[in-house]
Structure formats: C-alpha cells, structure tokens
Write an enzyme that holds these catalytic residues in place. Structure first.
Site, PDB file in Angstrom:
ATOM      1  N   LYS A  39      -8.376 -17.407  22.180  1.00  0.00           N
ATOM      2  CA  LYS A  39      -9.237 -16.717  22.822  1.00  0.00           C
ATOM      3  C   LYS A  39      -9.332 -16.793  24.568  1.00  0.00           C
ATOM      4  O   LYS A  39      -8.728 -17.607  25.070  1.00  0.00           O
ATOM      5  CB  LYS A  39     -10.789 -17.186  22.433  1.00  0.00           C
ATOM      6  CG  LYS A  39     -11.161 -18.759  22.790  1.00  0.00           C
ATOM      7  CD  LYS A  39     -12.382 -19.371  22.316  1.00  0.00           C
ATOM      8  CE  LYS A  39     -12.463 -20.871  22.677  1.00  0.00           C
ATOM      9  NZ  LYS A  39     -13.846 -20.948  22.313  1.00  0.00           N
ATOM     10  N   ARG A 138     -24.312 -25.132  16.762  1.00  0.00           N
ATOM     11  CA  ARG A 138     -24.043 -23.780  17.559  1.00  0.00           C
ATOM     12  C   ARG A 138     -23.750 -22.813  16.373  1.00  0.00           C
ATOM     13  O   ARG A 138     -24.831 -22.447  15.886  1.00  0.00           O
ATOM     14  CB  ARG A 138     -22.466 -23.652  18.213  1.00  0.00           C
ATOM     15  CG  ARG A 138     -22.268 -22.820  19.033  1.00  0.00           C
ATOM     16  CD  ARG A 138     -20.981 -22.879  19.923  1.00  0.00           C
ATOM     17  NE  ARG A 138     -19.846 -22.934  19.198  1.00  0.00           N
ATOM     18  CZ  ARG A 138     -18.638 -23.125  19.744  1.00  0.00           C
ATOM     19  NH1 ARG A 138     -18.462 -23.318  21.049  1.00  0.00           N
ATOM     20  NH2 ARG A 138     -17.393 -23.211  19.204  1.00  0.00           N
ATOM     21  N   HIS A 168     -16.780 -26.920  12.907  1.00  0.00           N
ATOM     22  CA  HIS A 168     -16.077 -27.208  14.274  1.00  0.00           C
ATOM     23  C   HIS A 168     -16.772 -28.556  14.637  1.00  0.00           C
ATOM     24  O   HIS A 168     -17.748 -28.762  14.592  1.00  0.00           O
ATOM     25  CB  HIS A 168     -16.686 -25.948  14.975  1.00  0.00           C
ATOM     26  CG  HIS A 168     -15.903 -25.848  16.527  1.00  0.00           C
ATOM     27  ND1 HIS A 168     -14.533 -26.138  16.732  1.00  0.00           N
ATOM     28  CD2 HIS A 168     -16.401 -26.133  17.752  1.00  0.00           C
ATOM     29  CE1 HIS A 168     -14.414 -26.352  17.999  1.00  0.00           C
ATOM     30  NE2 HIS A 168     -15.569 -26.276  18.657  1.00  0.00           N
ATOM     31  N   ARG A 220      -7.349 -25.820  14.199  1.00  0.00           N
ATOM     32  CA  ARG A 220      -7.389 -24.809  15.197  1.00  0.00           C
ATOM     33  C   ARG A 220      -7.312 -25.417  16.630  1.00  0.00           C
ATOM     34  O   ARG A 220      -8.144 -25.391  17.307  1.00  0.00           O
ATOM     35  CB  ARG A 220      -8.751 -24.014  15.190  1.00  0.00           C
ATOM     36  CG  ARG A 220      -9.051 -23.478  13.746  1.00  0.00           C
ATOM     37  CD  ARG A 220     -10.549 -22.827  13.791  1.00  0.00           C
ATOM     38  NE  ARG A 220     -11.432 -23.715  14.343  1.00  0.00           N
ATOM     39  CZ  ARG A 220     -12.042 -24.647  13.644  1.00  0.00           C
ATOM     40  NH1 ARG A 220     -11.702 -24.880  12.197  1.00  0.00           N
ATOM     41  NH2 ARG A 220     -12.985 -25.505  14.384  1.00  0.00           N
ATOM     42  N   TYR A 264     -16.882 -21.713  57.444  1.00  0.00           N
ATOM     43  CA  TYR A 264     -18.257 -21.184  57.371  1.00  0.00           C
ATOM     44  C   TYR A 264     -19.238 -22.565  57.729  1.00  0.00           C
ATOM     45  O   TYR A 264     -19.103 -23.526  56.835  1.00  0.00           O
ATOM     46  CB  TYR A 264     -18.666 -20.655  56.484  1.00  0.00           C
ATOM     47  CG  TYR A 264     -17.991 -19.032  56.149  1.00  0.00           C
ATOM     48  CD1 TYR A 264     -18.320 -18.147  57.219  1.00  0.00           C
ATOM     49  CD2 TYR A 264     -17.121 -18.782  55.181  1.00  0.00           C
ATOM     50  CE1 TYR A 264     -17.594 -16.763  57.300  1.00  0.00           C
ATOM     51  CE2 TYR A 264     -16.295 -17.432  55.133  1.00  0.00           C
ATOM     52  CZ  TYR A 264     -16.938 -16.512  56.348  1.00  0.00           C
ATOM     53  OH  TYR A 264     -16.444 -15.241  56.427  1.00  0.00           O
ATOM     54  N   CYS A 310     -13.727 -20.484  51.432  1.00  0.00           N
ATOM     55  CA  CYS A 310     -14.094 -19.068  51.620  1.00  0.00           C
ATOM     56  C   CYS A 310     -13.755 -18.223  50.536  1.00  0.00           C
ATOM     57  O   CYS A 310     -13.011 -18.666  49.313  1.00  0.00           O
ATOM     58  CB  CYS A 310     -13.410 -18.655  53.172  1.00  0.00           C
ATOM     59  SG  CYS A 310     -13.233 -19.454  54.262  1.00  0.00           S
ATOM     60  N   MET A 311     -14.015 -17.058  50.548  1.00  0.00           N
ATOM     61  CA  MET A 311     -13.770 -16.301  49.400  1.00  0.00           C
ATOM     62  C   MET A 311     -12.266 -16.117  49.020  1.00  0.00           C
ATOM     63  O   MET A 311     -11.897 -16.163  47.972  1.00  0.00           O
ATOM     64  CB  MET A 311     -14.522 -14.972  49.602  1.00  0.00           C
ATOM     65  CG  MET A 311     -14.423 -13.982  48.471  1.00  0.00           C
ATOM     66  SD  MET A 311     -14.913 -12.163  48.547  1.00  0.00           S
ATOM     67  CE  MET A 311     -16.723 -12.422  48.960  1.00  0.00           C
ATOM     68  N   ASP A 312     -11.535 -15.862  50.101  1.00  0.00           N
ATOM     69  CA  ASP A 312     -10.007 -15.729  49.969  1.00  0.00           C
ATOM     70  C   ASP A 312      -9.200 -16.784  50.210  1.00  0.00           C
ATOM     71  O   ASP A 312      -7.929 -16.660  50.262  1.00  0.00           O
ATOM     72  CB  ASP A 312      -9.672 -14.380  50.491  1.00  0.00           C
ATOM     73  CG  ASP A 312     -10.595 -13.471  50.392  1.00  0.00           C
ATOM     74  OD1 ASP A 312     -10.924 -12.891  49.060  1.00  0.00           O
ATOM     75  OD2 ASP A 312     -11.196 -12.787  51.304  1.00  0.00           O
TER      76      ASP A 312
HETATM   77  C1  PLP Z   1     -14.504 -22.488  16.475  1.00  0.00           C
HETATM   78  C2  PLP Z   1     -13.547 -22.976  17.410  1.00  0.00           C
HETATM   79  N1  PLP Z   1     -12.232 -23.780  16.871  1.00  0.00           N
HETATM   80  C3  PLP Z   1     -11.624 -24.230  17.656  1.00  0.00           C
HETATM   81  C4  PLP Z   1     -11.565 -24.382  19.037  1.00  0.00           C
HETATM   82  C5  PLP Z   1     -10.666 -24.743  19.950  1.00  0.00           C
HETATM   83  O1  PLP Z   1     -11.005 -26.197  20.715  1.00  0.00           O
HETATM   84  P1  PLP Z   1     -10.125 -26.883  21.473  1.00  0.00           P
HETATM   85  O2  PLP Z   1      -9.766 -26.096  22.799  1.00  0.00           O
HETATM   86  O3  PLP Z   1     -10.970 -27.966  21.972  1.00  0.00           O
HETATM   87  O4  PLP Z   1      -9.110 -27.517  20.773  1.00  0.00           O
HETATM   88  C6  PLP Z   1     -12.594 -23.761  19.793  1.00  0.00           C
HETATM   89  C7  PLP Z   1     -12.871 -23.561  20.989  1.00  0.00           C
HETATM   90  O5  PLP Z   1     -13.933 -23.901  21.652  1.00  0.00           O
HETATM   91  C8  PLP Z   1     -13.774 -23.103  18.771  1.00  0.00           C
HETATM   92  O6  PLP Z   1     -14.823 -22.427  19.341  1.00  0.00           O
END
Ligand code: PLP
Length: 365
Positions: A39, A138, A168, A220, A264, A310-312
C-alpha cells in the site's frame, strides 16, 4: 508533476536487500503464504519496481489499501502477464463493485456494508476475506455473533466467495502478552465458525517475529520487507536490512562569520567563523522542519542541519571547506532510519511515507 531527474537528491532502493528481507521472513514461515503489503506506493518505495522484484521472486499474493492501488498493481500484473492475487484492506464503494476483478479479495469488516452490497445490483463474483477486530479497534467485525452473521449473509448470496479471514495486531512491537491475547481471541472466533477458510492470516511485521499465530497459513508483512518498523536490535538478530537510503549533494559551500545568522527566522547564529553547505532538499520533499539540529553524513563527518529547513533546501555546518558536489547521506548505512525517526519523535514508517514523489527513486538490482 515534473519528473524528478534533474536534481541531485535521490532515494536509492536496494532490491537485493528487499529480497533478503522477504526471504528472511519466508524462512521463519516456510509453509505460510506471504502477502507483502504494497500500500501507499509500497510505503513510498515505488510500487512498480518493488512489485516486479517480488513477482520475479515467486510471490503471488499481495495486499494494498484501496481500489486505486489494486488497479495500479493489476496493471503491473497485466503488463507482465502474471496471475496473482490482491487483497484490498479498505472498503470499496458499492458503485465501484463492478471494477473488482476475480483475482482480488475484498475485506469484509462491516455487517452493514455486506447487507448494503447484497441489495446492490452487481453481477461479478466477489472473493472476500472477513476481518475480525480482535483488539485494535480500527476495522473489523467485533463479536463472534457479528462474525457468524456476516459469514452467513455472505454464504447465502452466491455472488460472494468467502476465501479468507484475518485480524490485525495493534501492539506486536511492544506487547507480546497483548498480541497473544489478540491471537487467542481470533483463534476462538475461528474455532466457533464452522467454515474452512482457504486463507487465515494475522501477522504484520512484528507479528511475524513472534510465534503467536499457529492457526494461520498466511501473514501480511509490510514494514519489515522494506527493512523498517522493527526494533533496532532485531535488524542484526534477524538479518533484516533497510532497503532505502536518501542522498543529496552539497550544491553550494560558503563561509560565514562569527555572529552571522542562517536561514528563515535567523534561528541559527554562528558561534565562530564557519563553513556551511547548502543541500537541495526541504519540507516540500517531506524533509520536515524538525530536522533542524539533526545531522547528515558527509564524507566521514556528521554535519549539523542549521537554520530552519526551507521548502526546497537546507543548510548544514561543515567541518571545513568541502567541495560542492560531494554526496550527502540523509539516511542510509551511517544514519539508520530508526535513528532519524527517534530523533524526530516519530516512527520510521512516517519518515519514508512523507518522502515526496519529487525525490527521484533509483533502484539497485
Ligand atoms: C491490515 C494490515 N495488515 C498488515 C499491515 C502491515 O503492517 P506492518 O507494516 O507493520 O507490517 C498493515 C499496515 O498497516 C495493515 O493495515
């Protein structure tokens, strides 16, 4: 956005280190399916090259946050004519259900969503995983009763194929007992659901380092595959390597006199005559103001970031005259990301995820 190729600031990503990390996690879970989390543009490392490397290594299950990310990942699969599965964590709007492909799995975390979807006119078959809230609070179905009803609702509509179930962990990095408690809750739910799930998974990165999910046949991991998110002492113990290093260059070097100010707000004043260097990275790149007072690594020296970022661009104090063009490490082998995060009072996930696309990504194979 303009392509970021003409500025000497780049995020270097070591794809061998990525493979090392995935293989290491897999070696702890030989019989389990790994669903690497890609993601947020692979935690801002660049989903294209990361996915491609994992696909080449034989990974065939991935997870993402939303439909847009699934569409992007699917384009990579299609380009390379690859059959792989994508799990989407977030909700899909009913009007977008028709976009969902048969190799994607949707997360079912709300009974209301399921009931609403059943009323909706769609004809494609949806593969789904139930998400159980075992204590993170969550997303997720909250009780055994609710999970049973959700499962029954799904099984009574042949447009749904229930493939998996997951939960999770909230504290796998800090609280083993709490994580065991979550795992036990999940196990209990599983035990009371009279259904053979093809995929059962709990562990995130730190969960993957614990032995709490015996009932699972998948995991995961996100952060750990990028070499972040675990305790500093665990890197060596498990052989995990940070895959990203952030570099820039000195683009200008000058001397200022004792008592002169920098940047700045003039928040830095030279205590003596000093050499300073200008580095082309700033808060528009995600290199936040909190970096003032921290250090970068230049040619064997840790050099303090002086004045407001700064910004850049930003300024650093040099130990003496240095040539313009010399490479600057903002994080990498001399400054680990967890240290940057600690010094900024945040987590390393956030440090990388703040790095803007304006920073060129380069990939070392
Ligand atoms: C549902 C779910 N599974 C797995 C993960 C992976 O977590 P991590 O990056 O701590 O391994 C995330 C990340 O937030 C998540 O939202």
């Amino acid at each position: 956005m303009a392509e970021a190729i003409h500025r000497p600031t780049w995020l270097e990503i070591d794809l061998q280190a990525l493979l090392n990390n995935v293989n290491t996690v897999q070696s702890f879970h030989r019989e389990r399916t790994i669903w690497p989390v890609l993601k947020a543009n692979a935690y801002h490392h660049g989903v294209g090259p990361i996915a491609q490397t994992l696909i080449d290594a034989g990974i065939s299950h991935f997870s993402v946050s939303n439909l847009d990310e699934a569409i992007e990942l699917q384009q990579i699969f299609d380009t390379h004519k690859i059959d792989a599965t994508i799990l989407i964590f977030g909700d899909v709007l009913y009007e977008n259900i028709a976009l969902v492909r048969s190799n994607w799995c949707l997360t079912m975390s709300q009974l209301e969503w399921i009931k609403g979807a059943k009323e909706y006119d769609f004809s494609n078959q949806l593969h789904v995983h139930l998400e159980v809230d075992s204590g993170m609070h969550r997303r997720g179905l909250q009780t055994l009763e609710e999970t049973k009803v959700a499962l029954a609702e799904l099984l009574s509509d042949e447009r749904f194929v229930v493939d998996g179930i997951y939960t999770h962990f909230a504290v796998a990095d800090t609280d083993v007992a709490g994580t065991e408690q979550q795992a036990a809750y999940f196990r209990d739910i599983l035990h009371h659901l009279d259904y053979e799930f093809t995929h059962v998974h709990c562990a995130n990165s730190n969960g993957a380092l614990l032995d709490v999910s015996k009932e699972c046949n998948g995991l995961r991991p996100g952060a750990i595959i990028y070499g972040i998110g675990i305790h500093p002492e665990d890197y060596q113990q498990y052989g995990i390597r940070q895959i990203a290093s952030l570099y820039s260059s000195l683009v200008e070097v000058k001397q200022i006199k004792k008592g002169e100010h920098v940047g700045y707000g003039w928040s830095y004043q030279a205590g003596q005559d000093e050499w300073i260097g200008i580095i082309p990275i700033g808060y528009a790149d995600g290199w936040v103001l909190g970096n003032q007072g921290r250090s970068v690594y230049i040619d064997g020296h840790y050099c303090e970031i002086i004045g407001r970022v700064c910004m850049d661009q930003m300024m650093v104090r040099l130990p003496g005259l240095m040539p313009a063009g010399v490479t600057v490490e903002l994080f990498g082998s001399h400054i680990p990301l967890y240290q940057v995060a600690q010094e900024l009072g945040t987590i390393d996930y956030e440090v990388v995820c703040l790095l803007d696309e304006r920073i060129m990504r380069t990939y070392i194979k």
